[in-house]
Write a protein that holds these residues in place. Structure first.
Motif, PDB file in Angstrom:
ATOM      1  N   ARG A  16     -10.956 -61.487  92.024  1.00 58.44           N
ATOM      2  CA  ARG A  16     -10.246 -60.986  90.786  1.00 58.44           C
ATOM      3  C   ARG A  16     -11.352 -60.256  89.738  1.00 58.44           C
ATOM      4  NH1 ARG A  16      -5.020 -61.124  88.751  1.00 58.44           N
ATOM      5  NH2 ARG A  16      -4.996 -60.815  86.423  1.00 58.44           N
ATOM      6  N   THR A  17     -10.901 -59.176  89.294  1.00 61.15           N
ATOM      7  CA  THR A  17     -11.553 -58.433  88.222  1.00 61.15           C
ATOM      8  C   THR A  17     -10.531 -57.961  86.951  1.00 61.15           C
ATOM      9  OG1 THR A  17     -13.299 -56.923  87.874  1.00 61.15           O
ATOM     10  CG2 THR A  17     -11.320 -56.267  89.036  1.00 61.15           C
ATOM     11  N   ASP A  18     -11.239 -57.541  85.902  1.00 60.60           N
ATOM     12  CA  ASP A  18     -10.432 -57.068  84.827  1.00 60.60           C
ATOM     13  C   ASP A  18      -9.752 -55.825  85.289  1.00 60.60           C
ATOM     14  OD1 ASP A  18     -11.011 -59.206  83.160  1.00 60.60           O
ATOM     15  OD2 ASP A  18     -12.619 -58.235  82.236  1.00 60.60           O
ATOM     16  N   VAL A  19     -10.646 -54.710  85.620  1.00 59.55           N
ATOM     17  CA  VAL A  19     -10.186 -53.390  86.013  1.00 59.55           C
ATOM     18  C   VAL A  19     -10.786 -53.323  87.316  1.00 59.55           C
ATOM     19  CG1 VAL A  19     -10.326 -51.099  85.361  1.00 59.55           C
ATOM     20  CG2 VAL A  19     -10.155 -52.783  83.356  1.00 59.55           C
ATOM     21  N   LEU A  34     -18.112 -46.956  81.355  1.00 60.52           N
ATOM     22  CA  LEU A  34     -17.972 -46.966  80.059  1.00 60.52           C
ATOM     23  C   LEU A  34     -17.078 -48.281  79.726  1.00 60.52           C
ATOM     24  CD1 LEU A  34     -16.521 -43.301  79.487  1.00 60.52           C
ATOM     25  CD2 LEU A  34     -18.274 -44.473  78.070  1.00 60.52           C
ATOM     26  N   LEU A  35     -16.450 -48.746  80.697  1.00 60.20           N
ATOM     27  CA  LEU A  35     -15.773 -49.911  80.499  1.00 60.20           C
ATOM     28  C   LEU A  35     -16.824 -51.210  80.675  1.00 60.20           C
ATOM     29  CD1 LEU A  35     -12.836 -49.533  83.164  1.00 60.20           C
ATOM     30  CD2 LEU A  35     -12.508 -50.050  80.907  1.00 60.20           C
ATOM     31  N   ALA A  36     -17.697 -50.986  81.575  1.00 56.19           N
ATOM     32  CA  ALA A  36     -18.540 -52.107  81.305  1.00 56.19           C
ATOM     33  C   ALA A  36     -19.525 -52.105  80.156  1.00 56.19           C
ATOM     34  CB  ALA A  36     -19.876 -51.897  82.453  1.00 56.19           C
ATOM     35  N   ASP A  37     -19.752 -51.116  79.491  1.00 54.15           N
ATOM     36  CA  ASP A  37     -20.438 -51.325  78.151  1.00 54.15           C
ATOM     37  C   ASP A  37     -19.686 -51.745  76.893  1.00 54.15           C
ATOM     38  OD1 ASP A  37     -22.646 -49.997  79.194  1.00 54.15           O
ATOM     39  OD2 ASP A  37     -22.205 -48.145  78.485  1.00 54.15           O
ATOM     40  N   TYR A  38     -18.060 -51.667  77.211  1.00 51.55           N
ATOM     41  CA  TYR A  38     -17.228 -52.349  76.381  1.00 51.55           C
ATOM     42  C   TYR A  38     -16.928 -53.672  76.719  1.00 51.55           C
ATOM     43  CZ  TYR A  38     -15.871 -47.408  75.155  1.00 51.55           C
ATOM     44  OH  TYR A  38     -15.638 -46.176  74.603  1.00 51.55           O
ATOM     45  N   GLY A  39     -17.697 -54.298  77.467  1.00 51.40           N
ATOM     46  CA  GLY A  39     -17.565 -55.727  77.654  1.00 51.40           C
ATOM     47  C   GLY A  39     -16.648 -55.994  78.803  1.00 51.40           C
ATOM     48  N   VAL A  40     -16.046 -55.208  79.758  1.00 51.60           N
ATOM     49  CA  VAL A  40     -15.033 -55.401  80.632  1.00 51.60           C
ATOM     50  C   VAL A  40     -15.602 -55.708  82.101  1.00 51.60           C
ATOM     51  CG1 VAL A  40     -13.193 -54.447  81.733  1.00 51.60           C
ATOM     52  CG2 VAL A  40     -13.360 -54.003  79.479  1.00 51.60           C
ATOM     53  N   ARG A  41     -15.088 -56.435  82.786  1.00 59.50           N
ATOM     54  CA  ARG A  41     -15.553 -56.738  84.093  1.00 59.50           C
ATOM     55  C   ARG A  41     -14.769 -55.709  84.970  1.00 59.50           C
ATOM     56  NH1 ARG A  41     -13.525 -61.573  86.313  1.00 59.50           N
ATOM     57  NH2 ARG A  41     -11.836 -61.238  85.126  1.00 59.50           N
ATOM     58  N   VAL A 326      -7.561 -55.249  77.601  1.00 60.23           N
ATOM     59  CA  VAL A 326      -8.140 -56.509  78.262  1.00 60.23           C
ATOM     60  C   VAL A 326      -8.733 -57.506  77.309  1.00 60.23           C
ATOM     61  CG1 VAL A 326     -10.041 -57.210  79.498  1.00 60.23           C
ATOM     62  CG2 VAL A 326      -8.707 -55.242  80.289  1.00 60.23           C
ATOM     63  N   SER A 327      -9.217 -56.991  76.269  1.00 57.63           N
ATOM     64  CA  SER A 327      -9.855 -58.162  75.093  1.00 57.63           C
ATOM     65  C   SER A 327      -8.619 -58.757  74.169  1.00 57.63           C
ATOM     66  CB  SER A 327     -10.779 -57.350  74.242  1.00 57.63           C
ATOM     67  OG  SER A 327     -10.331 -56.413  73.394  1.00 57.63           O
ATOM     68  N   GLY A 328      -7.545 -58.184  74.456  1.00 53.00           N
ATOM     69  CA  GLY A 328      -6.470 -58.571  73.478  1.00 53.00           C
ATOM     70  C   GLY A 328      -6.276 -57.712  72.022  1.00 53.00           C
ATOM     71  N   GLY A 329      -6.926 -56.732  71.940  1.00 51.51           N
ATOM     72  CA  GLY A 329      -7.142 -56.065  70.595  1.00 51.51           C
ATOM     73  C   GLY A 329      -6.366 -54.599  70.778  1.00 51.51           C
ATOM     74  N   SER A 466     -16.310 -55.393  73.666  1.00 48.57           N
ATOM     75  CA  SER A 466     -14.855 -55.518  73.230  1.00 48.57           C
ATOM     76  C   SER A 466     -14.683 -56.483  72.484  1.00 48.57           C
ATOM     77  CB  SER A 466     -14.242 -55.890  74.660  1.00 48.57           C
ATOM     78  OG  SER A 466     -14.858 -56.726  75.429  1.00 48.57           O
ATOM     79  N   ASP A 467     -15.830 -57.612  72.410  1.00 47.76           N
ATOM     80  CA  ASP A 467     -15.564 -58.661  71.331  1.00 47.76           C
ATOM     81  C   ASP A 467     -16.297 -58.530  70.104  1.00 47.76           C
ATOM     82  OD1 ASP A 467     -14.767 -61.127  70.380  1.00 47.76           O
ATOM     83  OD2 ASP A 467     -16.326 -62.439  71.504  1.00 47.76           O
ATOM     84  N   ASN A 468     -16.030 -57.444  69.521  1.00 48.95           N
ATOM     85  CA  ASN A 468     -16.847 -57.086  68.337  1.00 48.95           C
ATOM     86  C   ASN A 468     -16.364 -57.258  67.010  1.00 48.95           C
ATOM     87  OD1 ASN A 468     -14.779 -55.259  68.434  1.00 48.95           O
ATOM     88  ND2 ASN A 468     -15.764 -53.270  69.022  1.00 48.95           N
ATOM     89  N   ARG A 469     -16.424 -58.791  66.755  1.00 52.89           N
ATOM     90  CA  ARG A 469     -15.675 -59.260  65.501  1.00 52.89           C
ATOM     91  C   ARG A 469     -16.853 -59.405  64.549  1.00 52.89           C
ATOM     92  NH1 ARG A 469     -12.235 -60.686  69.686  1.00 52.89           N
ATOM     93  NH2 ARG A 469      -9.935 -60.100  69.263  1.00 52.89           N
ATOM     94  N   GLN A 470     -18.145 -59.077  64.813  1.00 57.38           N
ATOM     95  CA  GLN A 470     -19.172 -59.737  63.994  1.00 57.38           C
ATOM     96  C   GLN A 470     -19.140 -58.581  62.688  1.00 57.38           C
ATOM     97  OE1 GLN A 470     -22.843 -59.284  66.379  1.00 57.38           O
ATOM     98  NE2 GLN A 470     -21.597 -59.352  67.939  1.00 57.38           N
ATOM     99  N   GLN A 471     -20.133 -58.990  61.887  1.00 56.95           N
ATOM    100  CA  GLN A 471     -20.149 -58.084  60.524  1.00 56.95           C
ATOM    101  C   GLN A 471     -20.341 -56.844  60.855  1.00 56.95           C
ATOM    102  OE1 GLN A 471     -19.862 -59.021  57.401  1.00 56.95           O
ATOM    103  NE2 GLN A 471     -20.128 -57.063  56.521  1.00 56.95           N
TER     104      GLN A 471
END
Length: 533
Positions: A16-19, A34-41, A326-329, A466-471
């Motif tokens: 299984r994969t995300d995309v 691009l998807l890989a750079d956004y953190g997607v499998r 995919v990241s829920g955002g 994709s998980d960019n919740r940092q400052q």
């Protein structure tokens, strides 16, 4: 760059994969990177054993070069490109009737250039293979698609036989004869032109090429000549009634057709083929968890040189939206904006390409006389001449619907017009005194630009992934070009694909966020992070 086969090991049954991306052409490979750079499998499935070896598309625009810049492949790929090209149109008597070249680009790259598709595909494939959360599998053909409530199950036939493979989302980039489009029952709207052409791609052409394609609209046998880097050149000749397709592809016939330009030898021919152009667009770009992109979504005549560029625009528009979901955002409504934003422009570009083809292909003496006379008349009126010679007839995307917020009427018209368009990429000066392209500052996620007087520009960007919740990161730069002067006192909200989502003042922040909240959480996270900067 040599062709690449990379990894053809069988995928484990039930993996299984995300995309999953079907098709390893330029659109699919760009989307994967691009998807890989956004953190997607992401997993790319390609039925052929390697990247392509045929130089099909040959024209690339500033926006496509910008995407390659983002992916980190432009520096190497540009060594095989003929940058900053235009076109010359010759009339029925062989006279020059128009010389056109894109006006100065806002995006940091030449408006039009020529490239080599096999080289670009190999570089994109290498970029995908280098990303740890991306898998690239050649010799893997998708033979069935079953969409369900939680995602898609694919049957994939590889070197070890058939296996089942699941993905939350599928992007079908499997070309004009798309298996996925057919399996989903999505029809194509449009037509196929009657006229056929023979395309001849050559190597070892001597001399330094002029940086202009040539359209010989002679009314007898129309010819298109497109230069390339490294001794490459393309010739396209329209077939006439009575031409035998098999015979015209013989070396003798090809040599005879090219002879008015220069002699060739047998080893100079990279490719010779007869083709017929299509002007068709998919009726819809989405079916459940499957989305169409590139030639699977639209087939364009070659005369405007926009087919590959439309595909790369698809990839950039779609990748960040899928990554957000995919990241829920991101919401399901965000994915619906892909069709709302991309399909209208694809239809416009198909129509334009068809019209340019009609100008080039005409064999009617009356039509050709009228064409030559009209083009000459256009040159008399300065504004019309600028429209023609600056290639302003090539419409750039301008989203009026989708993930954008209509600007407040109180803002200056030039500021309002930024919304829905690709953000300018001027050279900006860092505090260190170093000049860089603006994209190097804003990164690949949501960003907020705050122009001030005298070219000062504040940039607040979310970290990449994709998980960019940092400052958030704030950078102050100087823009001496005045690209954003119309928006001084306002804020420019930039999407991950570098299109402007909104231009607003502080008093309109809440309204802007409310409008975008139905699509994604990125803008709210950015403005919340901004408060803490």
């Amino acid at each position: 760059m040599p062709l690449h086969t990379f990894d053809d090991r069988a995928l484990p049954n039930g993996s299984r994969t995300d995309v999953a991306i079907i098709g390893a052409g330029p659109t699919g490979l760009a989307a994967a990177a691009l998807l890989a750079d956004y953190g997607v499998r992401v997993t790319v499935l390609e039925k052929h054993p390697s990247t392509g070896d045929e130089p099909r598309a040959i024209s690339i625009t500033d926006e496509s070069l910008r995407i390659l810049q983002q992916l980190g492949v432009l520096e190497g790929a540009s060594s095989e490109m003929l940058l900053d090209t235009g076109a010359r149109y010759f009339g029925r008597k062989g006279q020059l009737i128009a010389e056109v070249k894109p006006a100065s680009s806002r995006l940091g790259h030449p408006g039009k250039s020529q490239f080599d598709q096999p080289d670009l595909e190999a570089r994109l494939a290498a970029a995908v293979a280098a990303r740890t959360n991306a898998r690239l599998r050649f010799k893997h053909e998708v033979t069935s698609i079953a969409d369900g409530p939680e995602g898609v199950t694919l049957t994939v036939t590889g070197p070890q036989g058939a296996s089942s493979f699941s993905a939350r989302w599928v992007i079908a980039c499997d070309g004009g004869r798309s298996f996925a489009r057919g399996a989903l029952g999505i029809g194509l709207e449009g037509s196929t032109q009657v006229e056929k052409w023979v395309v001849v791609d050559l190597r070892n052409v001597p001399g330094e090429p002029e940086r202009f394609a040539e359209f010989h609209c002679n009314g007898r046998r129309p010819v298109v000549v497109v230069p390339g880097a490294g001794g490459r050149r393309r010739y396209e000749f329209m077939l006439l009634p009575g031409d035998d397709e098999a015979e015209i592809l013989s070396h003798e016939s090809i040599a005879r057709l090219v002879a008015p330009f220069h002699p060739i030898s047998l080893g100079d021919v990279r490719r010779a083929a007869v083709y017929v152009a299509h002007q068709r667009v998919a009726a819809r770009y989405r079916s459940g968890h499957v989305l169409l992109a590139g030639d699977a979504a639209h087939l364009m005549p070659p005369f405007a040189g926009q087919g590959l560029n439309a595909g790369l625009r698809d990839a950039a528009n779609l990748a960040w939206k899928v990554a957000a979901v995919v990241s829920g955002g991101g919401t399901d409504a965000l994915l619906d904006t892909y069709e709302a934003e991309r399909l209208p422009h694809a239809r416009d570009t198909v129509r334009l390409s068809h019209r340019i083809g009609q100008v080039v292909m005409s064999t009617s003496p009356t039509v050709n006389l009228l064409r030559d006379t009209t083009v000459n008349a256009v040159g008399i009126v300065p504004s019309w001449k600028r429209w023609l010679t600056g290639m302003k007839f090539l419409k750039q995307p301008h989203f009026r619907a989708g993930c954008v917020v209509p600007a407040d009427a109180a803002l200056p018209p030039a500021a309002r017009e930024l919304v829905g368009r690709s953000l300018s990429q001027p050279q900006v000066r860092l505090r260190s005194g170093v000049d860089v392209g603006l994209d190097e500052v804003i990164g690949n996620s949501w960003a907020l630009l705050s122009p001030a007087d005298h070219g000062a520009l504040g940039v607040i960007a979310l970290p990449e992934g994709s998980d960019n919740r940092q400052q958030a990161v704030e950078t102050l730069v100087s823009d001496r070009t005045g690209a954003f002067a119309a928006a001084v006192g306002a804020h420019i909200l930039v999407r991950p694909d570098r299109y402007v989502a909104a231009v607003f003042t502080d008093t309109a922040s809440a309204v802007t966020l409310t409008h975008l909240a139905k699509y994604c959480s990125g803008p709210a996270r950015l403005l919340t992070a901004r408060a803490g900067v």
